[in-house]
Design a protein around this motif. Structure first.
Motif, PDB file in Angstrom:
ATOM      1  N   LEU A   1      -2.466   1.197   2.588  1.00 37.04           N
ATOM      2  CA  LEU A   1      -3.502   1.036   1.560  1.00 37.04           C
ATOM      3  C   LEU A   1      -2.911   1.055   0.157  1.00 37.04           C
ATOM      4  CD1 LEU A   1      -6.402   3.265   2.964  1.00 37.04           C
ATOM      5  CD2 LEU A   1      -6.281   0.769   2.928  1.00 37.04           C
ATOM      6  N   ILE A   2      -1.895   1.916  -0.053  1.00 40.21           N
ATOM      7  CA  ILE A   2      -1.213   1.952  -1.358  1.00 40.21           C
ATOM      8  C   ILE A   2      -0.569   0.596  -1.630  1.00 40.21           C
ATOM      9  CG2 ILE A   2       0.678   2.990  -2.671  1.00 40.21           C
ATOM     10  CD1 ILE A   2      -1.694   4.826  -2.392  1.00 40.21           C
ATOM     11  N   GLY A   3       0.125   0.067  -0.625  1.00 38.23           N
ATOM     12  CA  GLY A   3       0.757  -1.244  -0.782  1.00 38.23           C
ATOM     13  C   GLY A   3      -0.258  -2.341  -1.020  1.00 38.23           C
ATOM     14  N   LEU A   4      -1.375  -2.284  -0.288  1.00 42.23           N
ATOM     15  CA  LEU A   4      -2.431  -3.279  -0.466  1.00 42.23           C
ATOM     16  C   LEU A   4      -2.984  -3.225  -1.884  1.00 42.23           C
ATOM     17  CD1 LEU A   4      -4.493  -5.351   0.464  1.00 42.23           C
ATOM     18  CD2 LEU A   4      -5.811  -3.490   1.511  1.00 42.23           C
ATOM     19  N   ASP A   5      -3.192  -2.044  -2.396  1.00 42.87           N
ATOM     20  CA  ASP A   5      -3.704  -1.891  -3.758  1.00 42.87           C
ATOM     21  C   ASP A   5      -2.735  -2.505  -4.771  1.00 42.87           C
ATOM     22  OD1 ASP A   5      -5.676  -0.849  -5.618  1.00 42.87           O
ATOM     23  OD2 ASP A   5      -4.170   0.634  -6.177  1.00 42.87           O
ATOM     24  N   LYS A   6      -1.438  -2.347  -4.535  1.00 41.71           N
ATOM     25  CA  LYS A   6      -0.436  -2.924  -5.442  1.00 41.71           C
ATOM     26  C   LYS A   6      -0.445  -4.452  -5.389  1.00 41.71           C
ATOM     27  CE  LYS A   6       2.753   1.006  -5.520  1.00 41.71           C
ATOM     28  NZ  LYS A   6       2.506   1.293  -6.948  1.00 41.71           N
ATOM     29  N   CYS A   7      -0.841  -5.012  -4.239  1.00 44.69           N
ATOM     30  CA  CYS A   7      -0.859  -6.467  -4.102  1.00 44.69           C
ATOM     31  C   CYS A   7      -1.782  -7.125  -5.128  1.00 44.69           C
ATOM     32  CB  CYS A   7      -1.293  -6.867  -2.696  1.00 44.69           C
ATOM     33  SG  CYS A   7      -0.033  -6.610  -1.415  1.00 44.69           S
ATOM     34  N   PHE A   8      -2.839  -6.430  -5.524  1.00 38.72           N
ATOM     35  CA  PHE A   8      -3.796  -6.998  -6.479  1.00 38.72           C
ATOM     36  C   PHE A   8      -3.187  -7.170  -7.871  1.00 38.72           C
ATOM     37  CE2 PHE A   8      -6.748  -5.481  -3.244  1.00 38.72           C
ATOM     38  CZ  PHE A   8      -7.663  -6.521  -3.189  1.00 38.72           C
ATOM     39  N   SER A   9      -2.116  -6.432  -8.164  1.00 32.84           N
ATOM     40  CA  SER A   9      -1.500  -6.530  -9.490  1.00 32.84           C
ATOM     41  C   SER A   9      -0.252  -7.423  -9.491  1.00 32.84           C
ATOM     42  CB  SER A   9      -1.128  -5.131  -9.999  1.00 32.84           C
ATOM     43  OG  SER A   9      -0.174  -4.521  -9.150  1.00 32.84           O
ATOM     44  N   LEU A  10       0.040  -8.058  -8.366  1.00 30.34           N
ATOM     45  CA  LEU A  10       1.234  -8.907  -8.285  1.00 30.34           C
ATOM     46  C   LEU A  10       1.152 -10.090  -9.246  1.00 30.34           C
ATOM     47  CD1 LEU A  10       1.888  -9.091  -4.422  1.00 30.34           C
ATOM     48  CD2 LEU A  10       3.290  -7.930  -6.139  1.00 30.34           C
ATOM     49  N   GLU A  11       2.262 -10.373  -9.873  1.00 26.95           N
ATOM     50  CA  GLU A  11       2.385 -11.561 -10.710  1.00 26.95           C
ATOM     51  C   GLU A  11       3.224 -12.600  -9.974  1.00 26.95           C
ATOM     52  OE1 GLU A  11       3.894 -10.362 -14.501  1.00 26.95           O
ATOM     53  OE2 GLU A  11       2.240  -8.957 -14.883  1.00 26.95           O
ATOM     54  N   GLU A  12       3.283 -13.789 -10.522  1.00 26.02           N
ATOM     55  CA  GLU A  12       4.006 -14.875  -9.863  1.00 26.02           C
ATOM     56  C   GLU A  12       5.447 -14.474  -9.557  1.00 26.02           C
ATOM     57  OE1 GLU A  12       4.922 -19.640 -10.575  1.00 26.02           O
ATOM     58  OE2 GLU A  12       3.726 -18.509 -12.022  1.00 26.02           O
ATOM     59  N   ALA A  13       5.888 -14.797  -8.361  1.00 26.83           N
ATOM     60  CA  ALA A  13       7.253 -14.541  -7.874  1.00 26.83           C
ATOM     61  C   ALA A  13       7.493 -13.072  -7.503  1.00 26.83           C
ATOM     62  CB  ALA A  13       8.314 -15.006  -8.871  1.00 26.83           C
ATOM     63  N   GLN A  14       6.473 -12.237  -7.604  1.00 24.70           N
ATOM     64  CA  GLN A  14       6.617 -10.842  -7.197  1.00 24.70           C
ATOM     65  C   GLN A  14       6.119 -10.662  -5.761  1.00 24.70           C
ATOM     66  OE1 GLN A  14       4.506  -8.444 -10.072  1.00 24.70           O
ATOM     67  NE2 GLN A  14       6.182  -8.531 -11.557  1.00 24.70           N
ATOM     68  N   SER A  15       6.515  -9.554  -5.148  1.00 27.28           N
ATOM     69  CA  SER A  15       6.090  -9.277  -3.771  1.00 27.28           C
ATOM     70  C   SER A  15       6.084  -7.778  -3.523  1.00 27.28           C
ATOM     71  CB  SER A  15       7.008  -9.977  -2.759  1.00 27.28           C
ATOM     72  OG  SER A  15       8.357  -9.581  -2.968  1.00 27.28           O
ATOM     73  N   VAL A  16       5.299  -7.367  -2.540  1.00 27.62           N
ATOM     74  CA  VAL A  16       5.263  -5.972  -2.104  1.00 27.62           C
ATOM     75  C   VAL A  16       5.968  -5.870  -0.762  1.00 27.62           C
ATOM     76  CG1 VAL A  16       3.747  -4.132  -1.238  1.00 27.62           C
ATOM     77  CG2 VAL A  16       3.184  -5.306  -3.368  1.00 27.62           C
ATOM     78  N   TRP A  17       6.847  -4.900  -0.644  1.00 20.93           N
ATOM     79  CA  TRP A  17       7.616  -4.676   0.586  1.00 20.93           C
ATOM     80  C   TRP A  17       7.313  -3.285   1.132  1.00 20.93           C
ATOM     81  CZ3 TRP A  17      11.778  -7.806   2.659  1.00 20.93           C
ATOM     82  CH2 TRP A  17      11.953  -9.028   1.986  1.00 20.93           C
ATOM     83  N   PHE A  18       7.264  -3.198   2.446  1.00 19.45           N
ATOM     84  CA  PHE A  18       7.099  -1.915   3.121  1.00 19.45           C
ATOM     85  C   PHE A  18       8.397  -1.571   3.845  1.00 19.45           C
ATOM     86  CE2 PHE A  18       2.863  -3.687   2.769  1.00 19.45           C
ATOM     87  CZ  PHE A  18       2.101  -2.607   2.365  1.00 19.45           C
ATOM     88  N   GLU A  19       8.775  -0.305   3.762  1.00 18.23           N
ATOM     89  CA  GLU A  19       9.938   0.206   4.498  1.00 18.23           C
ATOM     90  C   GLU A  19      11.224  -0.548   4.165  1.00 18.23           C
ATOM     91  OE1 GLU A  19       9.613   2.926   6.182  1.00 18.23           O
ATOM     92  OE2 GLU A  19       7.426   2.978   6.006  1.00 18.23           O
ATOM     93  N   LYS A  20      11.342  -1.018   2.930  1.00 18.62           N
ATOM     94  CA  LYS A  20      12.579  -1.700   2.515  1.00 18.62           C
ATOM     95  C   LYS A  20      13.606  -0.666   2.060  1.00 18.62           C
ATOM     96  CE  LYS A  20      14.361  -5.194  -0.718  1.00 18.62           C
ATOM     97  NZ  LYS A  20      15.371  -4.342  -1.372  1.00 18.62           N
ATOM     98  N   ASP A  21      13.253   0.077   1.018  1.00 16.01           N
ATOM     99  CA  ASP A  21      14.107   1.157   0.534  1.00 16.01           C
ATOM    100  C   ASP A  21      13.364   2.489   0.572  1.00 16.01           C
ATOM    101  OD1 ASP A  21      16.468  -0.318  -0.178  1.00 16.01           O
ATOM    102  OD2 ASP A  21      15.307  -1.183  -1.813  1.00 16.01           O
ATOM    103  N   GLY A  22      12.257   2.488   1.253  1.00 14.40           N
ATOM    104  CA  GLY A  22      11.392   3.657   1.317  1.00 14.40           C
ATOM    105  C   GLY A  22      10.010   3.204   1.714  1.00 14.40           C
TER     106      GLY A  22
END
Length: 375
Positions: A22-43
């Motif tokens: 849910l935290i990651g999903l919430d961050k998805c709404f603020s993504l700008e072009e060329a940005q991405s949300v990753w899970f379990e990449k570095d934490g």
């Protein structure tokens, strides 16, 4: 019992993981072009941008206890960020996102406003409280092991990491976070918001592979558009009517209802299962929690009144032509059931809806309707 403990532990882990999603999903709404949300990449959750300064790494913690000077939450997170395998230069901000409130006497309260030198001094003061006996015992506690590891790090590395650390405390719990997410979409009816959330959560989970788990700004925007188009307010549509035929048990259950008795009165018994089925479908449609329910109910009342007026005219004509009461009654019934529905604005309702309304009107004693034609 160990079985219960294992199950509870698994549930706790599952809820914690869902909170992270849910935290990651919430961050998805603020993504700008060329940005991405990753899970379990570095934490837990990472927001990756072309520019490292705009990238953030977030550790998500759901604790009930306060965040105190010696709480493992901060110290363990710092230890992970200081580990050789973690490249902090990829991120401009390192966030500890926790549901905890600061403890009453903690020295961490002003962390976000402090300089890196002040932050280091706070950690040194906290660590200085440990006695030689605590530090040198053969079996130190887990928190002391973690604190020793953090404070033993190269000071330059420690200061580089501390300079990026932000503490986000008293964070929303999962329920509040879902409510926050549901406040973002525009144009989706209230009763469809749950489906919107489930669609997004399912989308996030579906992006996981054995190699990586990420959501790009473009993919997320496309999914939001898809769900909005599917669930947004559309022109009024009828619930689905399938032409349900009642079972023997359902016929028996409703055999004493006036509308059933009126069909039996004209010896049209073979028509009763269909009649009960149409009536049940209508009743169920009126119980559904549709977003358009108030409009559907109003339209239904108006439409039924139109059908009743039309039926009264047909009944009067049948009386004028009647020779055999039973035959004329059955012909009136068959003709009424076979008639195509009246238009409702630009819509043609399902025939089962129309027939269900007629049976419902027959069930209303105040209307005093019947199938039996009296010459």
């Amino acid at each position: 019992m160990s079985g219960g403990q294992t199950k509870n532990a698994a549930l706790t882990t599952a809820f914690a993981f869902h909170y992270q999603v849910l935290i990651g999903l919430d961050k998805c709404f603020s993504l700008e072009e060329a940005q991405s949300v990753w899970f379990e990449k570095d934490g837990d959750v990472s927001l990756i941008a072309p520019d490292a300064v705009a990238s953030t790494q977030t550790e998500v913690k759901d604790y009930a206890t306060p965040l105190t000077d010696h709480h493992e939450n901060l110290w363990k997170t710092l230890k992970n960020w200081l580990a050789p395998e973690f490249n902090h230069t990829q991120y401009g901000v390192l966030v500890l996102h926790t549901t905890q409130a600061f403890g009453a006497t903690t020295r961490l309260k002003d962390w976000n406003e402090q300089s890196v030198e002040q932050r280091l001094a706070v950690l040194q003061a906290i660590f200085a409280e440990r006695t030689d006996e605590q530090l040198n015992t053969k079996k130190p506690s887990e928190i002391i092991k973690i604190q020793k590891a953090v404070m033993a790090c190269d000071e330059a590395l420690l200061k580089s990491v501390l300079d990026k650390v932000a503490l986000f405390t008293v964070a929303d719990n999962a329920q509040a976070l879902e409510k926050q997410i549901l406040a973002k979409p525009v144009g989706i009816p209230k009763n469809n918001l749950s489906s919107y959330l489930h669609g997004l959560v399912g989308f996030v989970y579906s992006q996981a592979t054995q190699q990586s788990w990420s959501i790009s700004q473009q993919a997320f925007a496309e999914k939001c558009e898809e769900l909005t188009a599917l669930l947004c307010k559309k022109e009024f549509t009828f619930p689905v009517f399938s032409g349900y035929e009642a079972s023997e048990l359902e016929v028996e259950l409703h055999q004493d209802r006036p509308f059933v008795q009126k069909i039996a009165e004209i010896d049209h018994h073979e028509m009763i299962p269909d009649a009960v089925g149409n009536w049940l479908e209508l009743q169920n449609s009126l119980l559904e929690q549709l977003d358009e329910y108030p409009l559907y109910k109003d339209k239904t009342v108006t439409y039924q009144n139109q059908l009743v007026r039309k039926y009264k005219l047909a009944y009067s004509s049948a009386q004028l032509e009647a020779i055999d009461a039973i035959k004329s009654s059955k012909l009136l019934y068959n003709k009424t059931m076979q008639e195509q529905p009246l238009n409702m604005g630009n819509d043609i309702p399902p025939i089962e809806y129309k027939n269900g309304l007629i049976h419902d009107a027959m069930d209303d004693d105040e209307r005093d309707l019947k199938w039996r034609v009296e010459p």
